[in-house]
Design a protein around this motif. Structure first.
Motif, short mmCIF file in Angstrom:
data_model
loop_
_atom_site.label_atom_id
_atom_site.label_comp_id
_atom_site.label_asym_id
_atom_site.label_seq_id
_atom_site.Cartn_x
_atom_site.Cartn_y
_atom_site.Cartn_z
N ASP A 50 -38.28 -5.94 23.35
CA ASP A 50 -39.05 -5.91 24.60
C ASP A 50 -40.50 -6.24 24.28
N VAL A 51 -41.03 -7.27 24.95
CA VAL A 51 -42.39 -7.72 24.69
C VAL A 51 -43.15 -7.89 26.00
N GLN A 52 -44.44 -8.14 25.86
CA GLN A 52 -45.29 -8.48 27.00
C GLN A 52 -46.13 -9.71 26.63
N PHE A 53 -46.31 -10.61 27.61
CA PHE A 53 -47.12 -11.79 27.42
C PHE A 53 -48.35 -11.72 28.32
N ASP A 54 -49.49 -12.13 27.77
CA ASP A 54 -50.70 -12.27 28.56
C ASP A 54 -50.71 -13.70 29.12
N MET A 55 -50.47 -13.85 30.41
CA MET A 55 -50.23 -15.16 31.01
C MET A 55 -51.50 -15.85 31.50
N ARG A 56 -52.67 -15.30 31.27
CA ARG A 56 -53.89 -15.96 31.75
C ARG A 56 -54.06 -17.32 31.07
N GLU A 57 -54.70 -18.22 31.76
CA GLU A 57 -54.92 -19.57 31.25
C GLU A 57 -56.16 -19.66 30.38
N ARG A 58 -57.19 -18.85 30.69
CA ARG A 58 -58.44 -18.93 29.96
C ARG A 58 -58.85 -17.55 29.46
N GLY A 59 -59.55 -17.53 28.34
CA GLY A 59 -59.97 -16.26 27.78
C GLY A 59 -60.92 -15.48 28.65
N ILE A 60 -61.64 -16.16 29.55
CA ILE A 60 -62.60 -15.47 30.41
C ILE A 60 -61.94 -14.89 31.66
N ASP A 61 -60.67 -15.24 31.89
CA ASP A 61 -59.95 -14.69 33.04
C ASP A 61 -59.51 -13.26 32.75
N PRO A 62 -59.23 -12.45 33.79
CA PRO A 62 -58.71 -11.09 33.57
C PRO A 62 -57.34 -11.13 32.88
N GLU A 63 -57.07 -10.14 32.05
CA GLU A 63 -55.77 -10.08 31.40
C GLU A 63 -54.66 -9.97 32.43
N SER A 64 -53.52 -10.61 32.13
CA SER A 64 -52.39 -10.63 33.06
C SER A 64 -51.09 -10.48 32.28
N TRP A 65 -50.69 -9.22 32.02
CA TRP A 65 -49.54 -8.94 31.18
C TRP A 65 -48.26 -8.88 32.01
N VAL A 66 -47.22 -9.55 31.52
CA VAL A 66 -45.90 -9.52 32.17
C VAL A 66 -44.85 -9.15 31.12
N ASP A 67 -43.78 -8.52 31.58
CA ASP A 67 -42.72 -8.05 30.68
C ASP A 67 -41.69 -9.14 30.41
N ALA A 68 -41.08 -9.08 29.22
CA ALA A 68 -40.00 -10.00 28.85
C ALA A 68 -39.06 -9.29 27.88
N THR A 69 -37.79 -9.66 27.92
CA THR A 69 -36.79 -9.04 27.05
C THR A 69 -35.97 -10.11 26.35
N TYR A 70 -35.82 -9.97 25.04
CA TYR A 70 -34.99 -10.86 24.23
C TYR A 70 -33.78 -10.07 23.74
N ARG A 71 -32.59 -10.65 23.90
CA ARG A 71 -31.36 -9.97 23.49
C ARG A 71 -30.57 -10.86 22.54
N ARG A 72 -29.97 -10.21 21.53
CA ARG A 72 -29.13 -10.95 20.60
C ARG A 72 -27.66 -10.59 20.82
N SER A 73 -26.81 -11.63 20.82
CA SER A 73 -25.36 -11.45 20.84
C SER A 73 -24.78 -12.44 19.83
N GLY A 74 -24.34 -11.94 18.67
CA GLY A 74 -23.91 -12.83 17.60
C GLY A 74 -25.09 -13.63 17.09
N SER A 75 -24.96 -14.94 17.09
CA SER A 75 -26.06 -15.80 16.63
C SER A 75 -26.88 -16.35 17.78
N THR A 76 -26.60 -15.87 19.00
CA THR A 76 -27.26 -16.38 20.19
C THR A 76 -28.32 -15.40 20.69
N VAL A 77 -29.45 -15.94 21.12
CA VAL A 77 -30.52 -15.13 21.71
C VAL A 77 -30.75 -15.60 23.14
N THR A 78 -30.83 -14.64 24.07
CA THR A 78 -31.18 -14.95 25.46
C THR A 78 -32.44 -14.18 25.81
#
Length: 343
Positions: free
Chosen positions: A156-184
């Motif tokens: 489980d991770v979070q990404f800061d999606m702002r385009e520029r460093g001077i913009d306000p931080e904009s964190w969104v959640d993301a989840t990576y799952r492994r099943s065998g050799s596949t990641v979704t």
């Protein structure tokens, strides 16, 4: 009181069970179906063969997950032509070699170096499966990444999606799952953001086929010496008699004390070596005192050239990950703008 016939029948069943476990055939009794036991009961003759799957299906050895999460070195190729992501340092990592991750600080630039501006400073999440970085789901560059929690099957991770460093931080959640050799991944739409198209090593596609072959050293003659460089100019090598060295102009490398040449104080050579040579039968690193070497000839990707050294020859091969110079026994060194390794 248990009859003799019942005792015999239990004995036969016990023998049949043992035979099934051992995978053998066994003859129970000593007569045909017409035979009669002493107590008047029938004696059955049976041949029993164990089921070949009785011991369970064969299983492959479990993967070794005890190793740590691998690391990357060198620039990472990006989706925008001519741009590369230069790995600076790991800011967070977790998991293991079977399923793990690293988050890197770094900069967008060209093949030789990062751009060196605040706008080009970004972070990259790299997910590893069985010791290899994965390109699917596509790794994107964002202003920031942070891992929240992880397990053997989920990150489980979070990404800061702002385009520029001077913009306000904009964190969104993301989840990576492994099943065998596949990641979704369940994550936001990254739109047209820059992404990774290949990693160093096995995933990196050379700029030219590696079959260009060996070229003569004389092609690089420059007066009494021979000098050649990488296509980017990040590495310059000079051969004069049996003396041979390679330089990475303005790009110092940190090296262990066991790999320095010993020309200067150890603290200078270990902290910022930019000259790599063959000395006393091994490769060593030192710092430049004087002028950088120059070379007009280019050792193209896929080409190799052999140079003399005091105890034999080194063959230097060029690829988009740098130069690799080794003798017939594989001893030597590899060097790029970012890395140096004694082989």
């Amino acid at each position: 009181m248990v009859s003799t016939m019942m005792r015999r029948r239990r004995l036969r069943l016990l023998l049949v069970g043992v035979a099934a476990l051992l995978g053998i055939g066994i003859l129970v009794g000593c007569g045909g179906t017409d035979s009669t036991a002493g107590d008047g009961g029938p004696v059955l003759t049976e041949t029993v063969t164990a089921d070949p799957t009785a011991s369970g299906p064969a299983t492959s050895a479990a993967p070794d997950c005890s190793k740590g999460v691998p690391d990357l070195s060198g620039p990472v190729t990006l989706s925008s032509a001519g741009n590369f992501y230069h790995v600076g340092k790991t800011v967070q990592s977790g998991g293991d070699s079977c399923f793990g991750f690293r988050i890197y600080d770094g900069m967008i630039g060209d093949r030789t170096q990062g751009a060196g501006t605040g706008a080009s400073a970004v972070q990259l999440l790299v997910v590893f499966v069985d010791g290899k970085p994965v390109l699917d789901p596509t790794p994107y560059l964002t202003k920031g990444v942070r891992a929240v929690k992880w397990s053997a099957t989920q990150i489980d991770v979070q990404f800061d999606m702002r385009e520029r460093g001077i913009d306000p931080e904009s964190w969104v959640d993301a989840t990576y799952r492994r099943s065998g050799s596949t990641v979704t991944a369940d994550r936001p739409d990254f739109g047209s953001r820059m992404s990774v198209t290949s990693f160093p090593g096995s995933n990196a596609a050379p700029s030219t086929p590696p079959s260009a072959g060996t070229v003569p050293l004389d092609r690089f003659r420059k007066g009494e010496q021979f000098a050649f460089r990488s296509p980017t100019g990040a590495i310059v090598c000079v051969s004069r008699g049996t003396a041979f060295r390679c330089e990475t102009p303005n790009a110092g490398h940190r090296v262990p004390a066991t790999e320095v040449c010993g020309f200067y104080a150890e603290k200078y050579e270990t902290a910022g070596s930019n000259v790599f040579m063959w000395k006393d039968g091994a490769a060593c690193a030192t710092t430049l005192q004087g002028m950088w070497a120059t070379a007009d000839g280019i050792l193209q990707y896929g080409e190799s050239v052999t140079v003399p050294v005091p105890d034999g020859n080194l063959t230097c091969s060029s690829s988009d990950t740098g130069f690799r110079c080794v003798d017939v026994n594989g001893r030597g060194f590899s060097v790029s703008r970012e890395t140096f390794a004694r082989l």
